[in-house]
Design a protein around this motif. Structure first.
Motif, short mmCIF file in Angstrom:
data_model
loop_
_atom_site.label_atom_id
_atom_site.label_comp_id
_atom_site.label_asym_id
_atom_site.label_seq_id
_atom_site.Cartn_x
_atom_site.Cartn_y
_atom_site.Cartn_z
N UNK A 133 0.83 -1.21 0.00
CA UNK A 133 0.00 0.00 0.00
C UNK A 133 0.86 1.26 0.00
N UNK A 134 1.95 1.21 0.76
CA UNK A 134 2.81 2.39 0.88
C UNK A 134 3.36 2.82 -0.47
N UNK A 135 3.77 1.85 -1.28
CA UNK A 135 4.43 2.18 -2.55
C UNK A 135 3.45 2.63 -3.63
N UNK A 136 2.17 2.35 -3.45
CA UNK A 136 1.18 2.76 -4.45
C UNK A 136 0.63 4.16 -4.21
N UNK A 137 0.90 4.73 -3.04
CA UNK A 137 0.32 6.02 -2.70
C UNK A 137 -0.94 5.90 -1.87
N UNK A 138 -1.55 4.71 -1.84
CA UNK A 138 -2.82 4.56 -1.13
C UNK A 138 -2.66 4.76 0.38
N UNK A 139 -1.59 4.23 0.96
CA UNK A 139 -1.41 4.37 2.41
C UNK A 139 -1.25 5.82 2.81
N UNK A 140 -0.54 6.59 2.01
CA UNK A 140 -0.33 8.01 2.31
C UNK A 140 -1.65 8.76 2.43
N UNK A 141 -2.67 8.30 1.72
CA UNK A 141 -3.95 9.01 1.68
C UNK A 141 -4.88 8.66 2.83
N UNK A 142 -4.50 7.67 3.65
CA UNK A 142 -5.42 7.16 4.67
C UNK A 142 -4.92 7.49 6.07
N UNK A 143 -5.79 8.11 6.86
CA UNK A 143 -5.44 8.41 8.24
C UNK A 143 -5.50 9.88 8.55
N UNK A 198 -8.17 4.01 -8.56
CA UNK A 198 -8.40 4.77 -9.78
C UNK A 198 -9.31 5.98 -9.58
N UNK A 199 -10.35 5.87 -8.74
CA UNK A 199 -11.23 7.02 -8.55
C UNK A 199 -10.49 8.18 -7.89
N UNK A 200 -9.57 7.87 -6.98
CA UNK A 200 -8.79 8.94 -6.34
C UNK A 200 -7.83 9.56 -7.35
N UNK A 204 -7.69 13.47 -8.47
CA UNK A 204 -6.46 14.27 -8.49
C UNK A 204 -6.26 14.94 -9.84
N UNK A 205 -6.60 14.21 -10.91
CA UNK A 205 -6.35 14.73 -12.25
C UNK A 205 -7.18 15.96 -12.58
N UNK A 206 -8.30 16.14 -11.87
CA UNK A 206 -9.14 17.32 -12.11
C UNK A 206 -9.12 18.26 -10.90
N UNK A 207 -8.05 18.13 -10.09
CA UNK A 207 -7.81 19.03 -8.95
C UNK A 207 -8.90 18.98 -7.90
N UNK A 208 -9.53 17.79 -7.74
CA UNK A 208 -10.51 17.60 -6.67
C UNK A 208 -9.95 16.74 -5.55
N UNK A 209 -8.65 16.48 -5.59
CA UNK A 209 -7.99 15.72 -4.52
C UNK A 209 -6.55 16.21 -4.48
N UNK A 210 -6.04 16.39 -3.27
CA UNK A 210 -4.62 16.74 -3.15
C UNK A 210 -3.93 15.75 -2.23
N UNK A 211 -2.62 15.81 -2.21
CA UNK A 211 -1.84 14.81 -1.47
C UNK A 211 -1.61 15.19 -0.02
N UNK A 212 -2.38 16.16 0.47
CA UNK A 212 -2.36 16.48 1.90
C UNK A 212 -3.41 15.61 2.58
N UNK A 213 -2.98 14.78 3.49
CA UNK A 213 -3.89 13.86 4.15
C UNK A 213 -4.89 14.61 5.03
#
Length: 361
Positions: A133-143, A198-200, A204-213
Motif C-alpha cells: 500500500x505504501x508504494x502505491x500512494x494509497x497508504x499516504x492518503x489514509x489516516x 483509480x477514482x482517487x 487528483x487529475x481534475x484538482x478535486x484531490x490533493x496529497x495532503x492527508x
C-alpha cells in the motif's frame, strides 16, 4: 443445486495471506479445492485458521520427496486451476512452475499471487500489505493529518490481492472456453491496489484531490463524511455527501442549516465539524441510531465485529454468524439459481483418493 463453480477442480499450494482467502472463495462458490500443505506449519509462520480452510480437502506433501511431488503433479494434470502465493521462482525450484504444470495440462489456469509481482526491481523482496500500500500512494492518503494509518490488511491483501487473482482466474477460465488453452495469471497487490485507487487518481487529475492527508472529501476531512464520538465514547459514521442527505442529517441533529457554516467551502469545514461534533456528543451512539433509523441521512452506528453479527440487517442477510470472538462471514456474492455454501473443511486425504474422484467426474 451446487454453487456456480461446481465441477471446477482447483489445486491450492498452501501459503499465507490472500492466496488461501481466494481459495476459500472458490470453494464457497462450489469449486472442489484441494489444499496441498507441508508436513508441518512454516517456520516463523502459521497455518490458516479453520474458517479460512473451509470447503477444502487437505493433502499433506513433502515436495522434496519425489513420490509426493509426482502426486501433486498428478493432481495438476487433472485440475482446472493451480493457485500459489509464494515469491517468484519458488514453485519453479519445486518443479511446479508454470512451464512444468502447463506441459502436464495445457488447459490449466495457473494463478500466482504476490505482493510485488513476478518481475520488477522488488519482485524478490519481502513485504506485507502495509508495504504494498505504501508504494502505491494509497497508504499516504489514509489516516489523520499526523500520520498514515493502515486500514487493517483489507486493502492490499484482500482488496488488491485475492479479489484480483480471483478475477484473473475467472477471466482466464472464460477465455479458455474459446481458445481451449490455459494461461498464467500474475496477480500483484501493488497492481490491484493501484486499480482500486483509480477514482482517487481521477479526482487528483481534475484538482478535486490533493496529497495532503485529511484535507479531502473522502478522507475524513469533510464534516459530512467522517466519524463522530458520542456521549458514551463510541462512534457514529456520517456519509451525508449529497445535499438532500445532508439536510436530513442537520434536521436529525436539531440544528438550523441557515445558521451553519457553508458546507461547500473547505475553509469552513473545521468550524462546521466542531458544531456537528458538539451535537453528536450530546447523546449515546445507540440513541443516535434510533434518531436516524429509517432516515436517509447516511448515519450509522460504528459497530464492533461482535455487535455486527447481531445487527438486524446483517442478521437478516445472514452475512455474519456467531458471536463474541467467533464470528464467521457467509459466502458472497449470492446467485439466483445456484447456492454458495460455507462448507466445513473436508479433512485430510491422499493423492489417489482425490485422483480417483476427479477421474470419475
Amino acid at each position: 443445486m451446487g454453487g456456480p463453480l461446481q465441477g471446477l477442480k482447483v489445486v491450492e499450494l498452501s501459503a499465507m495471506g490472500p492466496a488461501p482467502h481466494a481459495a476459500m472463495m472458490l470453494a464457497d462458490l462450489g469449486a472442489e479445492v484441494v489444499r496441498v500443505v507441508g508436513p508441518a506449519p512454516p517456520v516463523g509462520g502459521y497455518d490458516v485458521g479453520t474458517h479460512l480452510q473451509r470447503g477444502r480437502t487437505t493433502v499433506r506433501a513433502n515436495l522434496k520427496d519425489p513420490a509426493h511431488l509426482e502426486g501433486v503433479r498428478g493432481l495438476v494434470a487433472a485440475a482446472d486451476v493451480f493457485l500459489e502465493g509464494f515469491r517468484p521462482g519458488t514453485t519453479e525450484r519445486l518443479g511446479l512452475g508454470p512451464e512444468e504444470c502447463l506441459a502436464l495440462n495445457p488447459r490449466l489456469v495457473y494463478g500466482r499471487m504476490t505482493g510485488w509481482g513476478q518481475d520488477g526491481p522488488l519482485a524478490q523482496r519481502a513485504g506485507h500489505d502495509i508495504n504494498y500500500m505504501a508504494l502505491t500512494g494509497a497508504l499516504h492518503a489514509i489516516g489523520p493529518a499526523e500520520r498514515p494509518v493502515p486500514p487493517l490488511n483489507l486493502v492490499g491483501d484482500f482488496g488488491g490481492g485475492s479479489m484480483f487473482v480471483l478475477t484473473g482466474i475467472l477471466a482466464a477460465l472464460w477465455e479458455r472456453e474459446r481458445s481451449g488453452l490455459g494461461q498464467v495469471v500474475d496477480a500483484a497487490m501493488v497492481d490491484g491496489v493501484s486499480v482500486l485507487s483509480q477514482i482517487i487518481l481521477e479526482l487528483r487529475s481534475v484538482n478535486l484531490w490533493n496529497d495532503t492527508r485529511a484535507a479531502n472529501l473522502l478522507d475524513g476531512a469533510a464534516p459530512f463524511y467522517r466519524t463522530y464520538e458520542t456521549s458514551d465514547g463510541r462512534h457514529v459514521a456520517v456519509g451525508a455527501i449529497e445535499p438532500q442527505f445532508y439536510a436530513l442529517l442537520i434536521d436529525g441533529l436539531g440544528l438550523s442549516a441557515g445558521e451553519l457554516p457553508d458546507r461547500d467551502d473547505p475553509r469552513q469545514w473545521p468550524a462546521l465539524e466542531a458544531l456537528l461534533a458538539g451535537a453528536f456528543a450530546a447523546r449515546t451512539r445507540d440513541e443516535w441510531a434510533d434518531v436516524f433509523d429509517g432516515v436517509d441521512a447516511c448515519v450509522t452506528p460504528v459497530l464492533t465485529y461482535a455487535e455486527a453479527a447481531k445487527n438486524t440487517h446483517i442478521a437478516a442477510r445472514g452475512a455474519l454468524s456467531g458471536s463474541g470472538r467467533h464470528v464467521v462471514a457467509a459466502p458472497a456474492p449470492r446467485f439466483s439459481r445456484t447456492a454458495s455454501v460455507a462448507r466445513d473443511p473436508a479433512g485430510e486425504t491422499d493423492f489417489e483418493t482425490i485422483l480417483s474422484s476427479w477421474r470419475a467426474s
